[in-house]
Design a protein around this motif. Structure first.
Motif, PDB file in Angstrom:
ATOM      1  N   GLY A 198       0.818  -1.208   0.000  1.00  0.00           N
ATOM      2  CA  GLY A 198       0.000   0.000   0.000  1.00  0.00           C
ATOM      3  C   GLY A 198       0.850   1.255   0.000  1.00  0.00           C
ATOM      4  O   GLY A 198       2.022   1.233   0.373  1.00  0.00           O
ATOM      5  N   GLU A 199       0.268   2.355  -0.439  1.00  0.00           N
ATOM      6  CA  GLU A 199       0.991   3.628  -0.487  1.00  0.00           C
ATOM      7  C   GLU A 199       0.966   4.294   0.883  1.00  0.00           C
ATOM      8  O   GLU A 199      -0.065   4.321   1.561  1.00  0.00           O
ATOM      9  CB  GLU A 199       0.362   4.559  -1.525  1.00  0.00           C
ATOM     10  CG  GLU A 199       1.110   5.881  -1.702  1.00  0.00           C
ATOM     11  CD  GLU A 199       2.500   5.713  -2.296  1.00  0.00           C
ATOM     12  OE1 GLU A 199       3.422   5.297  -1.550  1.00  0.00           O
ATOM     13  OE2 GLU A 199       2.664   5.995  -3.493  1.00  0.00           O
ATOM     14  N   LEU A 200       2.098   4.818   1.289  1.00  0.00           N
ATOM     15  CA  LEU A 200       2.221   5.566   2.523  1.00  0.00           C
ATOM     16  C   LEU A 200       2.506   7.021   2.203  1.00  0.00           C
ATOM     17  O   LEU A 200       3.142   7.341   1.197  1.00  0.00           O
ATOM     18  CB  LEU A 200       3.356   5.009   3.395  1.00  0.00           C
ATOM     19  CG  LEU A 200       3.208   3.579   3.913  1.00  0.00           C
ATOM     20  CD1 LEU A 200       4.507   3.141   4.584  1.00  0.00           C
ATOM     21  CD2 LEU A 200       2.051   3.480   4.896  1.00  0.00           C
ATOM     22  N   HIS A 201       2.045   7.916   3.071  1.00  0.00           N
ATOM     23  CA  HIS A 201       2.349   9.343   2.970  1.00  0.00           C
ATOM     24  C   HIS A 201       2.927   9.821   4.297  1.00  0.00           C
ATOM     25  O   HIS A 201       2.467   9.415   5.366  1.00  0.00           O
ATOM     26  CB  HIS A 201       1.089  10.154   2.642  1.00  0.00           C
ATOM     27  CG  HIS A 201       0.615  10.009   1.237  1.00  0.00           C
ATOM     28  ND1 HIS A 201      -0.073   8.896   0.792  1.00  0.00           N
ATOM     29  CD2 HIS A 201       0.738  10.835   0.157  1.00  0.00           C
ATOM     30  CE1 HIS A 201      -0.367   9.055  -0.489  1.00  0.00           C
ATOM     31  NE2 HIS A 201       0.104  10.219  -0.897  1.00  0.00           N
ATOM     32  N   PHE A 202       3.900  10.722   4.200  1.00  0.00           N
ATOM     33  CA  PHE A 202       4.535  11.308   5.381  1.00  0.00           C
ATOM     34  C   PHE A 202       4.335  12.813   5.330  1.00  0.00           C
ATOM     35  O   PHE A 202       4.614  13.463   4.317  1.00  0.00           O
ATOM     36  CB  PHE A 202       6.025  10.978   5.397  1.00  0.00           C
ATOM     37  CG  PHE A 202       6.803  11.681   6.485  1.00  0.00           C
ATOM     38  CD1 PHE A 202       6.690  11.274   7.808  1.00  0.00           C
ATOM     39  CD2 PHE A 202       7.640  12.744   6.183  1.00  0.00           C
ATOM     40  CE1 PHE A 202       7.408  11.912   8.817  1.00  0.00           C
ATOM     41  CE2 PHE A 202       8.367  13.394   7.181  1.00  0.00           C
ATOM     42  CZ  PHE A 202       8.252  12.969   8.506  1.00  0.00           C
ATOM     43  N   ALA A 203       3.839  13.377   6.430  1.00  0.00           N
ATOM     44  CA  ALA A 203       3.605  14.823   6.513  1.00  0.00           C
ATOM     45  C   ALA A 203       4.214  15.352   7.806  1.00  0.00           C
ATOM     46  O   ALA A 203       4.166  14.695   8.854  1.00  0.00           O
ATOM     47  CB  ALA A 203       2.112  15.131   6.472  1.00  0.00           C
ATOM     48  N   TRP A 204       4.756  16.572   7.722  1.00  0.00           N
ATOM     49  CA  TRP A 204       5.389  17.241   8.867  1.00  0.00           C
ATOM     50  C   TRP A 204       4.788  18.636   8.978  1.00  0.00           C
ATOM     51  O   TRP A 204       4.487  19.285   7.978  1.00  0.00           O
ATOM     52  CB  TRP A 204       6.894  17.327   8.630  1.00  0.00           C
ATOM     53  CG  TRP A 204       7.684  17.995   9.729  1.00  0.00           C
ATOM     54  CD1 TRP A 204       7.794  19.341   9.957  1.00  0.00           C
ATOM     55  CD2 TRP A 204       8.468  17.354  10.734  1.00  0.00           C
ATOM     56  NE1 TRP A 204       8.614  19.583  11.040  1.00  0.00           N
ATOM     57  CE2 TRP A 204       9.038  18.366  11.537  1.00  0.00           C
ATOM     58  CE3 TRP A 204       8.758  16.021  11.030  1.00  0.00           C
ATOM     59  CZ2 TRP A 204       9.874  18.091  12.624  1.00  0.00           C
ATOM     60  CZ3 TRP A 204       9.583  15.750  12.103  1.00  0.00           C
ATOM     61  CH2 TRP A 204      10.130  16.766  12.885  1.00  0.00           C
ATOM     62  N   ALA A 205       4.631  19.114  10.214  1.00  0.00           N
ATOM     63  CA  ALA A 205       4.185  20.487  10.444  1.00  0.00           C
ATOM     64  C   ALA A 205       5.056  21.096  11.531  1.00  0.00           C
ATOM     65  O   ALA A 205       5.379  20.443  12.523  1.00  0.00           O
ATOM     66  CB  ALA A 205       2.720  20.531  10.859  1.00  0.00           C
ATOM     67  N   GLY A 206       5.396  22.382  11.346  1.00  0.00           N
ATOM     68  CA  GLY A 206       6.225  23.078  12.316  1.00  0.00           C
ATOM     69  C   GLY A 206       7.672  23.144  11.894  1.00  0.00           C
ATOM     70  O   GLY A 206       8.069  22.609  10.852  1.00  0.00           O
ATOM     71  N   PRO A 207       8.505  23.811  12.689  1.00  0.00           N
ATOM     72  CA  PRO A 207       9.924  23.935  12.365  1.00  0.00           C
ATOM     73  C   PRO A 207      10.622  22.578  12.373  1.00  0.00           C
ATOM     74  O   PRO A 207      10.165  21.626  12.997  1.00  0.00           O
ATOM     75  CB  PRO A 207      10.470  24.832  13.479  1.00  0.00           C
ATOM     76  CG  PRO A 207       9.275  25.482  14.096  1.00  0.00           C
ATOM     77  CD  PRO A 207       8.152  24.529  13.924  1.00  0.00           C
ATOM     78  N   ALA A 208      11.761  22.532  11.678  1.00  0.00           N
ATOM     79  CA  ALA A 208      12.511  21.283  11.586  1.00  0.00           C
ATOM     80  C   ALA A 208      13.490  21.106  12.735  1.00  0.00           C
ATOM     81  O   ALA A 208      13.903  19.979  13.022  1.00  0.00           O
ATOM     82  CB  ALA A 208      13.268  21.223  10.258  1.00  0.00           C
ATOM     83  N   HIS A 235       6.585  20.728  17.052  1.00  0.00           N
ATOM     84  CA  HIS A 235       6.552  20.040  15.764  1.00  0.00           C
ATOM     85  C   HIS A 235       5.556  18.889  15.815  1.00  0.00           C
ATOM     86  O   HIS A 235       5.107  18.470  16.883  1.00  0.00           O
ATOM     87  CB  HIS A 235       7.935  19.532  15.383  1.00  0.00           C
ATOM     88  CG  HIS A 235       8.528  18.581  16.388  1.00  0.00           C
ATOM     89  ND1 HIS A 235       9.042  18.992  17.598  1.00  0.00           N
ATOM     90  CD2 HIS A 235       8.679  17.226  16.367  1.00  0.00           C
ATOM     91  CE1 HIS A 235       9.487  17.956  18.274  1.00  0.00           C
ATOM     92  NE2 HIS A 235       9.269  16.876  17.559  1.00  0.00           N
ATOM     93  N   TYR A 236       5.226  18.379  14.633  1.00  0.00           N
ATOM     94  CA  TYR A 236       4.203  17.340  14.470  1.00  0.00           C
ATOM     95  C   TYR A 236       4.515  16.580  13.195  1.00  0.00           C
ATOM     96  O   TYR A 236       5.018  17.139  12.219  1.00  0.00           O
ATOM     97  CB  TYR A 236       2.828  18.002  14.360  1.00  0.00           C
ATOM     98  CG  TYR A 236       1.715  17.143  13.794  1.00  0.00           C
ATOM     99  CD1 TYR A 236       0.872  16.407  14.626  1.00  0.00           C
ATOM    100  CD2 TYR A 236       1.482  17.072  12.417  1.00  0.00           C
ATOM    101  CE1 TYR A 236      -0.163  15.624  14.107  1.00  0.00           C
ATOM    102  CE2 TYR A 236       0.450  16.302  11.895  1.00  0.00           C
ATOM    103  CZ  TYR A 236      -0.364  15.577  12.749  1.00  0.00           C
ATOM    104  OH  TYR A 236      -1.387  14.806  12.239  1.00  0.00           O
TER     105      TYR A 236
END
Length: 307
Positions: A244-254, A260-261
């Motif tokens: 299956g396809e996976l997606h990765f998402a990030w929010a906030g500073p690195a 961060h999230y």
């Protein structure tokens, strides 16, 4: 798991057993996720004698790998650390964790159980001896305790470090696709809902667009969460996700030490991590199966076979 649940109920006296047990069909009590310090169904470990408390911990250990069980025990111990940091005002304590059993694990073909308290919630549903393992929530406050700049306690460190390694490996173009917001949300988005959202937009970057190194790191990050389960359950869940396809998402500073999230989404998979309060020193993580939480998958298969 069935034997451990039966041993727990046997270790309780009758009043405690009545508080711990609920009907399997009590949907509001069974489909429950609450990681804040709130009243909850079941019986508190603080109200149990030593033998019953040990039986509750043995039941919890059937659902978690040794590493995840160690994380869970560190989370429980942090209640005492947090209480001290707050000046003992709220009376937090490591006995404020609750266990609930739904149905009869010895006789029923449908039953479930949960071990839960502040920053810890593990729910298992068993139908026809098939285990449906979700949701599993682990949090930590403080996320890191330091002495002279070095971490003394950091229960969810691997979940943060491996995600940062993945973010670094994406490169500029990959990070542009993965970072979906400049500011992190206040909490995990699925929160305490009995049903997790099947899809959260924007999705972030798909696994297929990552470099080989990025794909390997994303696979390791997913495995880190699946490996919260015992090996046989983790292997089954990994097989279910294969292809299956996976997606990765990030929010906030690195950068570390900032709010961060991140999240990972796949077919019937939602992993969320946030570290967004107390200046990035208060972490929440959850492994959910939006279409299968609280045994929806095994219950549907049971109904199809029975009818």
């Amino acid at each position: 798991m069935r034997a451990a649940a039966g041993a727990l109920l046997t270790a309780l006296d009758e009043p405690a057993r009545q508080r711990a047990r609920h009907d399997f069909d009590d949907e509001p009590a069974r489909r429950w996720l609450e990681y804040r310090p709130r009243p909850r169904p079941g019986i508190s470990l603080a109200d149990l004698d030593g033998a019953a408390r040990k039986a509750a911990h043995r039941l919890l250990a059937t659902a978690l790998s040794p590493a995840a069980y160690a994380q869970a025990m560190a989370v429980v111990a942090l209640e005492e650390v947090l209480d001290r940091a707050e000046g003992w005002r709220r009376g937090r304590h490591s006995g404020d964790y609750w266990v609930a059993v739904f149905g009869d694990p010895v006789r029923d073909d449908r039953w479930a159980w949960r071990f839960e308290g502040h920053h810890l919630s593990v729910s298992m549903t068993v139908v026809d001896d098939q285990v449906s393992p979700a949701p599993i929530f682990l949090g930590a406050n403080p996320a890191t305790v330091r002495h002279a700049g070095r971490p003394v306690s950091r229960p969810l460190g691997p979940e943060e470090d491996l995600a940062r390694e993945l973010l670094d490996a994406l490169g500029p173009a990959g990070r542009t696709a993965a970072v979906v917001a400049d500011d992190a949300p206040a909490d995990i988005i699925s929160a305490t809902r009995p049903t997790a959202p099947g899809r959260l937009d924007p999705l972030g970057v798909p696994r297929g667009r990552l470099t080989p190194t990025g794909r390997a790191l994303l696979d390791r990050l997913v495995a880190l969460y699946l490996d919260r389960l015992p090996p046989e359950l983790a292997a089954r869940e990994a097989g279910r996700l294969a292809g299956g396809e996976l997606h990765f998402a990030w929010a906030g500073p690195a950068g570390p030490g900032q709010r961060h999230y991140y999240r990972i989404q796949g077919d019937d998979l939602l992993i969320e991590y946030d570290n967004t309060t107390d200046d990035g020193n208060h972490a929440h993580t959850v492994l959910r199966r939006p279409a299968s939480d609280f045994g929806a998958d095994v219950l549907a298969a049971h109904r199809a076979a029975a009818h």
